[in-house]
Design a protein around this motif. Structure first.
Motif, PDB file in Angstrom:
ATOM      1  N   GLU A  84      -3.174  -5.217  -8.071  1.00 38.16           N
ATOM      2  CA  GLU A  84      -2.441  -3.793  -8.008  1.00 38.16           C
ATOM      3  C   GLU A  84      -1.685  -3.887  -6.765  1.00 38.16           C
ATOM      4  OE1 GLU A  84      -3.009   0.495 -10.964  1.00 38.16           O
ATOM      5  OE2 GLU A  84      -4.300  -0.084  -9.178  1.00 38.16           O
ATOM      6  N   THR A  85      -0.376  -3.173  -7.409  1.00 36.61           N
ATOM      7  CA  THR A  85       0.606  -3.700  -5.335  1.00 36.61           C
ATOM      8  C   THR A  85       0.961  -2.678  -5.187  1.00 36.61           C
ATOM      9  OG1 THR A  85       3.069  -3.300  -7.424  1.00 36.61           O
ATOM     10  CG2 THR A  85       1.832  -5.860  -6.871  1.00 36.61           C
ATOM     11  N   LEU A  86       1.556  -2.122  -3.946  1.00 34.64           N
ATOM     12  CA  LEU A  86       1.518  -1.070  -3.878  1.00 34.64           C
ATOM     13  C   LEU A  86       3.104   0.071  -3.591  1.00 34.64           C
ATOM     14  CD1 LEU A  86      -0.053  -1.821  -1.247  1.00 34.64           C
ATOM     15  CD2 LEU A  86       2.182  -0.946   0.304  1.00 34.64           C
ATOM     16  N   GLU A 140      -1.843 -11.483   4.768  1.00 33.58           N
ATOM     17  CA  GLU A 140      -2.138 -12.178   5.440  1.00 33.58           C
ATOM     18  C   GLU A 140      -2.612 -13.507   5.272  1.00 33.58           C
ATOM     19  OE1 GLU A 140      -2.645  -9.659   9.930  1.00 33.58           O
ATOM     20  OE2 GLU A 140      -5.115 -10.437   9.070  1.00 33.58           O
ATOM     21  N   ARG A 141      -4.092 -13.517   4.354  1.00 37.71           N
ATOM     22  CA  ARG A 141      -3.690 -14.515   3.293  1.00 37.71           C
ATOM     23  C   ARG A 141      -3.018 -15.186   2.598  1.00 37.71           C
ATOM     24  NH1 ARG A 141      -6.718 -15.732  -1.592  1.00 37.71           N
ATOM     25  NH2 ARG A 141      -8.206 -17.728  -1.170  1.00 37.71           N
ATOM     26  N   LEU A 142      -1.975 -14.014   2.763  1.00 38.89           N
ATOM     27  CA  LEU A 142      -1.507 -14.642   1.041  1.00 38.89           C
ATOM     28  C   LEU A 142       0.520 -15.468   2.383  1.00 38.89           C
ATOM     29  CD1 LEU A 142       0.917 -14.906  -0.993  1.00 38.89           C
ATOM     30  CD2 LEU A 142       1.961 -13.259  -0.776  1.00 38.89           C
ATOM     31  N   SER A 184       6.155  -6.524  -6.690  1.00 41.62           N
ATOM     32  CA  SER A 184       5.912  -7.847  -7.007  1.00 41.62           C
ATOM     33  C   SER A 184       4.371  -8.231  -7.225  1.00 41.62           C
ATOM     34  CB  SER A 184       6.543  -9.371  -6.781  1.00 41.62           C
ATOM     35  OG  SER A 184       5.463 -10.545  -6.803  1.00 41.62           O
ATOM     36  N   THR A 185       3.721  -9.169  -8.327  1.00 39.94           N
ATOM     37  CA  THR A 185       2.385  -9.012  -8.637  1.00 39.94           C
ATOM     38  C   THR A 185       1.801  -9.918  -7.645  1.00 39.94           C
ATOM     39  OG1 THR A 185       2.841 -11.285 -10.530  1.00 39.94           O
ATOM     40  CG2 THR A 185       2.914  -9.133 -11.004  1.00 39.94           C
ATOM     41  N   TYR A 186       2.662 -10.710  -7.053  1.00 40.35           N
ATOM     42  CA  TYR A 186       2.117 -11.645  -5.952  1.00 40.35           C
ATOM     43  C   TYR A 186       1.636 -11.218  -4.529  1.00 40.35           C
ATOM     44  CZ  TYR A 186       3.931 -14.876  -9.727  1.00 40.35           C
ATOM     45  OH  TYR A 186       4.120 -15.250 -10.584  1.00 40.35           O
ATOM     46  N   MET A 187       2.243  -9.701  -4.612  1.00 37.37           N
ATOM     47  CA  MET A 187       2.100  -9.337  -2.993  1.00 37.37           C
ATOM     48  C   MET A 187       1.103  -8.264  -3.450  1.00 37.37           C
ATOM     49  SD  MET A 187       4.290  -9.347  -1.060  1.00 37.37           S
ATOM     50  CE  MET A 187       4.193  -8.146  -0.102  1.00 37.37           C
TER      51      MET A 187
END
Length: 556
Positions: A84-86, A140-142, A184-187
């Motif tokens: 899930e995203t914020l 930070e990992r992203l 975005s799902t990538y977040m």
């Protein structure tokens, strides 16, 4: 055992067999707009749990299941299910942001500092609370993995967690797109404790070379979404099971299997026979076969997706593309109307630039049109009237109902008019990715779906600017040198700092610059064919997530 299970409850006739009704879920009704939001009251609803597996047929394009490395259409579906995203988007109106893990958010006046307050009820699948430390670690990992989606956080100077429920993100320059990016799902947010202790995941600087967690993520999920990962078998299936500890509204289907089905006709057959509930890449010319079939719904819908042909003048074997006159000639030789007819049976639109129809900056740009005589004149001016042959390496894929083989055969036919011979080489995704990263590809075909709702993503991904994927690819990959367009970098900075009254004009200028690069040529902005079993409810196309499996239900 799986085959027996499916045979008993699926067969050729869909059944609404259900287990005893069980009160499971809390339905969170939320609605907000602007730069801030607050959560609303929680309303409890009884949900029947059907003894039915949801089967989705699609040609999967998975590059990774690691949240910091994943970047594909199927990846969006997976990430929206397991993580899930914020912030989320209203499924009926993508301009409306809604709470997910965050209950409220705001940006400062100059869009350089963003603050999020987390929902204290939000929990990961293992029952542990989602804290600001998990958000900090995930983002930070992203950034430090430096994967395809890491550009979302370009310009971030810090991600701080002043307390367990607060996240503060600071940028070096204005970024008015950030709240859109967060959807975005990538977040998505990862359970940092589980990923670190069990997967040995690393978020610190240098993670792009030291983190070895990608293989672990192929067999484990570590999110808070309505589903968790059961298994992934490359070339066969992605299997999800319901998160029975989900802190939000529980998913209706206890299990979802996304089956690898490359061919559109095979997807159609599975849907007709009741062996698939959803077919995601049917061709429009097959819809007549569904006439009179009351068990299937097929609904066309406009989309922001598109497929494109790309030229990389810096790629190995692309010497003839270095002259922009040759690239413009190729663009002018394409029969765009014929391309739409042959790929999606006319169910699509032309698109001016990499900024898709309907996004800010797309409205005032001239649509592409074939002009063979001008194309021939440009080839003559470039000293290439005799023509040449050139490699066209592209994924052997069916995306949005567009068969890349058909699309490239049409381009091959069109370019013969200016004495260019495309040497077509369809390859699997892994081979394509390896080649384009290493040396670039002279001519290729790809696709793009929105990652969020701001036009900045198209400049950051397709523009000839620092950190752009296509600046590197067009320049010849790792073996070459990225192409640069300083004007695009300057205009993007202005657009990210601009107010609503000037942003549209700046993105129109950026769209024209992207056209002038003569690297990305949109071919078709296709309608999507939403094809699914008639007892499915909630079928939709999402601007951030492609398809949110957790929102699908069964008719009562």
């Amino acid at each position: 055992m799986k085959d027996v299970y499916q045979g008993l409850i699926r067969g050729k006739k869909r059944s609404k067999i259900a287990m005893a009704g069980i009160a499971l879920a809390a339905l969170v009704v939320a609605n907000c707009g602007g730069s801030t939001s607050s959560s609303t009251d929680t309303e409890v609803a009884a949900v029947e749990t059907p003894a039915r597996e949801l089967i989705v047929a699609r040609d999967m394009d998975i590059n990774s299941l690691d949240p910091a490395r994943t970047y594909c259409d199927t990846c969006q579906i997976y990430m929206a299910a397991a993580y899930e995203t914020l912030i989320g988007l209203d499924v009926n109106d993508p301009s409306i942001q809604i709470p997910r893990i965050a209950t409220s958010w705001e940006g400062n006046a100059d869009n350089t500092v963003f603050t999020f307050q987390l929902n204290p009820d939000a929990k990961f699948a293992d029952g542990s609370a989602i804290t600001s430390a998990d958000v900090k670690w995930s983002w930070e990992r992203l950034m430090n993995i430096k994967g395809s989606a890491s550009y979302f956080l370009d310009g971030v100077t810090s991600v701080e967690a002043p307390d367990a429920a607060t996240v503060v993100v600071t940028f070096s320059a204005a970024n008015s797109a950030f709240l859109a990016i967060v959807s975005s799902t990538y977040m998505s947010i990862v359970n940092s404790k589980v990923a670190t202790e069990e997967g040995s995941a690393i978020a610190a600087a240098g993670a792009d070379t030291t983190d070895l967690a990608e293989q672990w993520f192929f067999t484990h999920s570590a999110g808070s979404g309505p589903y968790t990962l059961e298994s992934y078998t490359e070339g066969d299936s992605l299997v999800l099971v319901r998160n029975e500890s989900y802190w939000g509204t529980p998913a209706v289907f206890p299990k979802v299997t996304i089956k690898q089905v490359k061919d559109a006709s095979a997807q159609l057959q599975l849907l007709q026979n009741g062996d698939a509930d959803i077919a995601m890449q049917l061709s429009f010319d097959s819809t007549s076969q569904l006439d009179g079939n009351a068990s299937v719904v097929a609904t066309p819908q406009d989309s922001y997706n598109y497929v494109y042909i790309a030229l990389s003048p810096g790629a190995k074997g692309a010497e003839n593309l270095k002259d922009p006159k040759v690239r413009e000639a190729i663009k002018l030789a394409i029969d765009y109307d014929g391309m739409i007819d042959i790929t999606v049976a006319g169910n699509g639109k032309k698109q001016a630039s990499p900024i898709p129809n309907g996004f800010t900056g797309s409205a005032d740009l001239a649509l592409p049109a074939q002009d063979i005589e001008k194309a021939k004149a440009l080839m003559a001016e470039a000293g290439k009237e005799a023509g040449f042959s050139i490699d066209a390496i592209f994924p052997n894929a069916n995306v949005y109902g567009v068969d890349f083989n058909v699309m490239m055969q049409k381009a091959q036919q069109d370019l013969k008019a200016i004495n260019i011979e495309l040497v077509l080489q369809p390859v699997e995704w892994a081979k394509w990715s390896e080649t384009i990263k290493a040396t670039g590809i002279p001519v290729t075909a790809v696709y793009f779906a929105p990652d969020h709702t701001d036009s900045s993503q198209y400049v950051q991904y397709f523009g000839m600017i620092e950190g752009s994927s296509w600046a590197t690819r067009a320049g010849g990959g790792a073996a070459g040198k990225p192409i640069a367009n300083a004007k695009e970098q300057e205009l993007l900075a202005k657009a990210l700092a601009a107010g609503a009254d000037t942003k549209s004009g700046l993105y129109s200028q950026l769209g024209q610059e992207l056209i002038n690069d003569l690297v990305i040529f949109p071919m078709v902005n296709p309608q999507l064919l939403l094809a699914y079993a008639s007892d499915i409810e909630g079928m939709h196309y999402s601007a951030c997530c492609n398809l949110e499996l957790g929102k699908l239900t069964l008719k009562k």
